[in-house]
Design a protein around this motif. Structure first.
Motif, PDB file in Angstrom:
ATOM      1  N   TYR A 323       0.769  -1.121   0.080  1.00 18.45           N
ATOM      2  CA  TYR A 323       0.104   0.085   0.024  1.00 18.45           C
ATOM      3  C   TYR A 323       0.906   1.340   0.055  1.00 18.45           C
ATOM      4  N   CYS A 324       2.062   1.046  -0.207  1.00 20.87           N
ATOM      5  CA  CYS A 324       3.004   2.141  -0.286  1.00 20.87           C
ATOM      6  C   CYS A 324       2.823   3.028  -1.637  1.00 20.87           C
ATOM      7  N   ASP A 325       2.794   4.371  -1.558  1.00 20.82           N
ATOM      8  CA  ASP A 325       2.663   5.137  -2.842  1.00 20.82           C
ATOM      9  C   ASP A 325       3.783   4.926  -3.620  1.00 20.82           C
ATOM     10  N   ASP A 326       3.414   5.147  -5.027  1.00 23.00           N
ATOM     11  CA  ASP A 326       4.611   4.905  -6.223  1.00 23.00           C
ATOM     12  C   ASP A 326       5.791   6.009  -5.782  1.00 23.00           C
ATOM     13  N   GLY A 327       6.920   5.603  -5.611  1.00 25.74           N
ATOM     14  CA  GLY A 327       8.021   6.510  -5.382  1.00 25.74           C
ATOM     15  C   GLY A 327       7.968   6.995  -3.787  1.00 25.74           C
ATOM     16  N   GLY A 328       7.289   6.277  -2.989  1.00 31.45           N
ATOM     17  CA  GLY A 328       7.120   6.613  -1.566  1.00 31.45           C
ATOM     18  C   GLY A 328       8.351   5.798  -0.741  1.00 31.45           C
ATOM     19  N   LYS A 329       8.035   5.744   0.358  1.00 30.05           N
ATOM     20  CA  LYS A 329       9.134   5.038   1.595  1.00 30.05           C
ATOM     21  C   LYS A 329       8.376   4.250   2.401  1.00 30.05           C
ATOM     22  N   VAL A 330       9.169   3.093   2.552  1.00 28.87           N
ATOM     23  CA  VAL A 330       8.856   2.086   3.812  1.00 28.87           C
ATOM     24  C   VAL A 330       9.883   2.318   4.912  1.00 28.87           C
ATOM     25  N   SER A 331       9.622   2.359   5.946  1.00 25.16           N
ATOM     26  CA  SER A 331      10.448   2.801   7.135  1.00 25.16           C
ATOM     27  C   SER A 331      10.080   1.202   7.967  1.00 25.16           C
ATOM     28  N   VAL A 332      10.932   0.970   8.910  1.00 21.86           N
ATOM     29  CA  VAL A 332      10.971   0.021   9.932  1.00 21.86           C
ATOM     30  C   VAL A 332      11.937   0.672  11.188  1.00 21.86           C
ATOM     31  N   LEU A 333      11.248   0.640  12.237  1.00 21.36           N
ATOM     32  CA  LEU A 333      11.886   1.052  13.472  1.00 21.36           C
ATOM     33  C   LEU A 333      11.479   0.087  14.744  1.00 21.36           C
ATOM     34  N   LEU A 334      12.736  -0.296  15.353  1.00 20.32           N
ATOM     35  CA  LEU A 334      12.469  -1.059  16.710  1.00 20.32           C
ATOM     36  C   LEU A 334      13.182  -0.553  17.624  1.00 20.32           C
ATOM     37  N   ARG A 335      12.725  -0.441  18.821  1.00 22.33           N
ATOM     38  CA  ARG A 335      13.400   0.374  19.956  1.00 22.33           C
ATOM     39  C   ARG A 335      12.851  -0.102  21.215  1.00 22.33           C
ATOM     40  N   GLU A 336      13.597   0.135  22.259  1.00 19.96           N
ATOM     41  CA  GLU A 336      13.160  -0.255  23.681  1.00 19.96           C
ATOM     42  C   GLU A 336      13.068   0.885  24.423  1.00 19.96           C
ATOM     43  N   ASN A 337      12.188   1.071  25.511  1.00 18.65           N
ATOM     44  CA  ASN A 337      12.174   2.149  26.496  1.00 18.65           C
ATOM     45  C   ASN A 337      12.275   1.409  27.651  1.00 18.65           C
ATOM     46  N   LYS A 338      13.677   1.673  28.330  1.00 16.02           N
ATOM     47  CA  LYS A 338      13.711   0.967  29.577  1.00 16.02           C
ATOM     48  C   LYS A 338      12.840   1.721  30.705  1.00 16.02           C
ATOM     49  N   THR A 339      12.364   2.941  30.501  1.00 19.90           N
ATOM     50  CA  THR A 339      11.662   3.440  31.752  1.00 19.90           C
ATOM     51  C   THR A 339      10.379   2.858  31.829  1.00 19.90           C
ATOM     52  N   THR A 340       9.672   2.588  30.603  1.00 23.46           N
ATOM     53  CA  THR A 340       8.381   1.776  30.621  1.00 23.46           C
ATOM     54  C   THR A 340       8.458   0.421  30.390  1.00 23.46           C
ATOM     55  N   ARG A 341       9.601  -0.040  30.201  1.00 18.73           N
ATOM     56  CA  ARG A 341       9.871  -1.324  29.928  1.00 18.73           C
ATOM     57  C   ARG A 341       9.091  -2.034  28.818  1.00 18.73           C
ATOM     58  N   ALA A 342       9.093  -1.209  27.659  1.00 16.13           N
ATOM     59  CA  ALA A 342       8.135  -1.689  26.536  1.00 16.13           C
ATOM     60  C   ALA A 342       9.040  -1.704  25.420  1.00 16.13           C
ATOM     61  N   VAL A 343       8.875  -2.437  24.254  1.00 18.37           N
ATOM     62  CA  VAL A 343       9.581  -2.554  23.057  1.00 18.37           C
ATOM     63  C   VAL A 343       8.422  -2.036  22.260  1.00 18.37           C
ATOM     64  N   THR A 344       8.806  -1.164  21.100  1.00 16.15           N
ATOM     65  CA  THR A 344       8.004  -0.590  20.063  1.00 16.15           C
ATOM     66  C   THR A 344       8.583  -1.160  18.707  1.00 16.15           C
ATOM     67  N   LEU A 345       7.600  -1.887  17.959  1.00 14.30           N
ATOM     68  CA  LEU A 345       7.947  -2.086  16.800  1.00 14.30           C
ATOM     69  C   LEU A 345       7.084  -1.434  15.760  1.00 14.30           C
ATOM     70  N   GLU A 346       7.624  -0.602  14.878  1.00 13.59           N
ATOM     71  CA  GLU A 346       6.658   0.335  14.207  1.00 13.59           C
ATOM     72  C   GLU A 346       7.080   0.319  12.592  1.00 13.59           C
ATOM     73  N   VAL A 347       6.064  -0.030  11.760  1.00 16.95           N
ATOM     74  CA  VAL A 347       6.520  -0.194  10.261  1.00 16.95           C
ATOM     75  C   VAL A 347       5.398   0.888   9.774  1.00 16.95           C
ATOM     76  N   GLY A 348       6.152   1.774   8.800  1.00 21.39           N
ATOM     77  CA  GLY A 348       5.502   2.938   8.137  1.00 21.39           C
ATOM     78  C   GLY A 348       5.442   2.911   6.748  1.00 21.39           C
ATOM     79  N   ASN A 349       4.528   3.389   6.057  1.00 20.72           N
ATOM     80  CA  ASN A 349       4.763   3.694   4.629  1.00 20.72           C
ATOM     81  C   ASN A 349       3.865   4.775   4.057  1.00 20.72           C
ATOM     82  N   THR A 350       4.529   5.612   3.187  1.00 11.90           N
ATOM     83  CA  THR A 350       3.548   6.803   2.481  1.00 11.90           C
ATOM     84  C   THR A 350       2.372   6.374   1.804  1.00 11.90           C
TER      85      THR A 350
END
Length: 417
Positions: A323-350
């Motif tokens: 579903y990404c637009d033609d000429g758009g961008k796909v991004s992948v993010l994985l990070r952890e927050n030690k304060t909230t002890r949560a892991v975030t996986l985020e995948v985005g597309n224009t």
């Protein structure tokens, strides 16, 4: 899904009973306290109109029944505990009548009377020795003041006892109802369980039955190409066979997911799984002229099934690429927050056209934004539903949001060592 529906059924039924009990018992208690309050007011009025006295001559049966109802006798007035204090024009106490009270001494009566006199209120309450006293202040035409104090404990005792009984009965009834509901809930939703079971069996059996004719069609098409060469018709046949095969496999997978698939939940290296999935899609995405970026923190650990977590990453990346637009961008993010002890996986597309879309529907089975089903984008509205099922199995949360012409799918899991 059935267990989730069962828990929701139990919760809603219990809440409904709670509201009913609260309404009935609350109404009874409200009426009881109102009547008790009215009784206090009536007794104070009788005492105030007879200078703080209740005797056989000044109070008649007609007066009692008029103030307290036809079922009240004159004799019932003599059960109350009260005392009276009288002030002159200058605010000095001229008389104290404590003949109908035994638990309050003269000094305490004096203090309570002076306090009530200074309040300058016609009605009020005060406490002494753990007992609540209602008082009524009456100003005479000659400037003198009388204050009548009435012990509320006798009148309010029945209302307080009723409140305790109602609270106990309400809690016991609610617990018994919940226990019975838990025991019989499976029987109550048995038709739904059977319908769900038959639906899954039909999907699985139909899927396996359809694979055979599809395999024959594919074989015949390949033989036709060997004899007559490849044509646009044989190419179309192969594409449609592949499309139907994917649909059948997805339907079978979805049915199996609902049956609580066997998972080995353990601490896994989420960073490695996400990186592996990203590497497998990078060539495909860039080949189509789209941008691709990753921001994967190393050494992130979560509790999940390794194979299914990898499948989850594939579903999100495949959806983003699709579903990404033609000429758009796909991004992948994985990070952890030690304060909230949560892991975030985020995948985005224009996705420029996604501003007015209701993203809460994305996780519904077979939902597609293109309701006409004429979109050139391949898909059946199954992938994100499968992703949501997997995230819930990992005790996590999944959500969708739209920002700066980009659609993001965010997964949050608990961080682990």
């Amino acid at each position: 899904m059935i267990q989730k529906f069962r828990r929701r059924f139990i919760a809603i039924s219990t809440c409904a009973l709670f509201v009913v009990l609260l309404t009935i018992l609350g109404g009874m208690l409200g009426v009881s306290y109102y009547k008790a309050s009215q009784q206090v007011t009536n007794v104070l009025n009788v005492l105030a109109s007879h200078d703080g006295q209740i005797d056989k001559d000044s109070v008649t049966q007609v007066t009692v029944q008029k103030r307290f109802g036809p079922n009240t006798s004159k004799e019932s007035l003599f059960q109350y505990r009260y005392f009276s204090v009288f002030f002159d024009k200058s605010g000095d106490i001229t008389k104290i009548d404590s003949g109908h009270i035994a638990t309050v001494d003269q000094d305490a009566i004096t203090d309570m009377a002076h306090w009530a006199y200074k309040q300058k209120k016609a009605r009020g309450h005060t406490d002494y020795g753990g007992t609540t006293y209602a008082y009524k202040l009456t100003k005479k035409s000659n400037g003198k003041v009388s204050i009548i104090f009435l012990d509320e404990s006798v009148i309010m005792a029945s209302a307080n006892e009723l409140m305790k009984i109602a609270a106990t009965m309400g809690i016991v009834s609610l617990l018994l109802f919940t226990l019975v509901l838990i025991a019989l809930s499976n029987r109550a939703i048995q038709p739904i369980i059977e319908a769900e079971k038959r639906q899954k069996e039909f999907i699985t059996n139909a899927g396996h039955e359809l694979k055979t004719p599809l395999a024959i069609i594919e074989t015949n098409t390949e033989l036709s190409e060997m004899i007559s060469g490849e044509t646009e018709w044989t190419t179309s046949n192969k594409q449609q066979v592949a499309r139907l095969t994917r649909l059948i496999n997805n339907l079978i997978s979805l049915a199996r997911f609902d049956e609580q698939p066997e998972m080995t939940i353990a601490t896994i290296d989420a960073s490695a799984a996400v990186q592996r999935a990203a590497d497998s899609f990078e060539a495909m995405i860039t080949h189509e002229g789209k941008g691709f970026s990753t921001n994967i923190a190393p050494g992130v650990k979560v509790r999940a099934d390794e194979n299914y977590f990898y499948e989850l990453c594939n579903i999100l990346l495949d959806n983003a690429n699709k579903y990404c637009d033609d000429g758009g961008k796909v991004s992948v993010l994985l990070r952890e927050n030690k304060t909230t002890r949560a892991v975030t996986l985020e995948v985005g597309n224009t996705y420029a056209e996604g501003k007015e879309i209701d993203y809460t529907k994305f996780f519904n089975r077979f939902y597609r934004d293109d309701t006409s089903h004429n979109s050139k984008k391949r898909g059946y509205g199954i992938g994100l539903s499968m992703a949501q099922t997997l995230v819930h199995a990992f005790k996590g949360k999944i959500s969708a949001r739209y920002k700066n012409q980009t659609l993001y799918f965010t997964i949050r899991l608990k961080m682990t060592k």
